[in-house]
Design an enzyme around this catalytic site. Structure first.
Site, short mmCIF file in Angstrom:
data_model
loop_
_atom_site.label_atom_id
_atom_site.label_comp_id
_atom_site.label_asym_id
_atom_site.label_seq_id
_atom_site.Cartn_x
_atom_site.Cartn_y
_atom_site.Cartn_z
NE ARG A 1 40.20 34.48 44.22
CZ ARG A 1 39.89 33.27 44.68
NH1 ARG A 1 39.36 32.39 43.88
NH2 ARG A 1 40.11 32.96 45.94
CD GLU B 1 36.78 25.12 50.44
OE1 GLU B 1 36.70 26.11 49.68
OE2 GLU B 1 36.80 23.95 50.03
#
Ligand code: PRP
Ligand code: ADE
Length: 169
Positions: free
Chosen positions: A56, A93
């Site tokens: 992204r 994460e």
């Protein structure tokens, strides 16, 4: 403008993760333009290249490049770059991964503004910053659209880098 286009998805890509989805921002021309401008504005005149982090971050760095004229250092996931690379592993994460850059892609001492969509634990942009330094370039700063403050990325990165986030949650 940017915030009104964000989507928030619970339990993606796994239970317990609140996913901040920027795709509606990318899909809206004026919002995407505003975001790309906002990410470079705080660092105006202080960088030579944008370091776009796959995937992204590529969109953001590409759009910002078209607006400000700086070229993009392509920071890719492992195994995608065809010439000699430097590699840095990092924790996410939700998982682990590695990033790579081509050795010698930029002139020595180039000032690189690292651009990504989300700062969570800081593992991704931290790895990108280590790559920039190992390659002989300078980290001009780190600029992200969204900072997830509870995940402690800013603290994990320490005092060495100037970090800008447009939105904080
Ligand atoms: O601060 P961190 O804990 O490292 O997390 C932030 C990173 O997580 C996502 O990357 P991911 O590799 O999941 O996705 P992408 O390839 O779709 O950009 C996001 O795009 C950031 O790069
Ligand atoms: N919660 C989250 N939402 C979107 N992108 C992420 N990257 C890492 N954590 C994320």
């Amino acid at each position: 403008m940017v915030e009104s286009h964000l989507a928030v998805i619970p339990d993606f890509p796994e239970p317990g993760v609140l996913f901040r989805d920027l795709t509606p921002v990318f899909a809206d021309g004026p919002a995407f333009h505003a975001l790309a401008e906002a990410l470079t504005a705080p660092f105006a005149g202080r960088f030579d290249h944008l370091g776009g982090v796959e995937a992204r971050g590529f969109l953001l760095a590409g759009a910002a490049s078209a607006l400000c004229g700086a070229g993009v250092l392509t920071v890719r996931k492992q195994g995608k770059l065809p010439r000699a690379v430097l590699t840095e592993e990092y924790d996410l994460e939700y998982g682990t991964a590695a990033l790579e850059v081509h050795e010698g892609e930029l002139p020595p001492g180039s000032r690189v503004l690292i651009v990504d969509d989300v700062l969570a634990t800081g593992g991704t942009v931290g790895a990108a910053a280590r790559l920039v330094e190992r390659a002989g370039w300078v980290v001009a700063g780190i600029s992200v659209a969204i900072e997830l403050e509870d995940l402690g990325g800013r603290a994990a990165l320490g005092d060495r880098y100037e970090v800008f986030s447009l939105l904080q949650y």
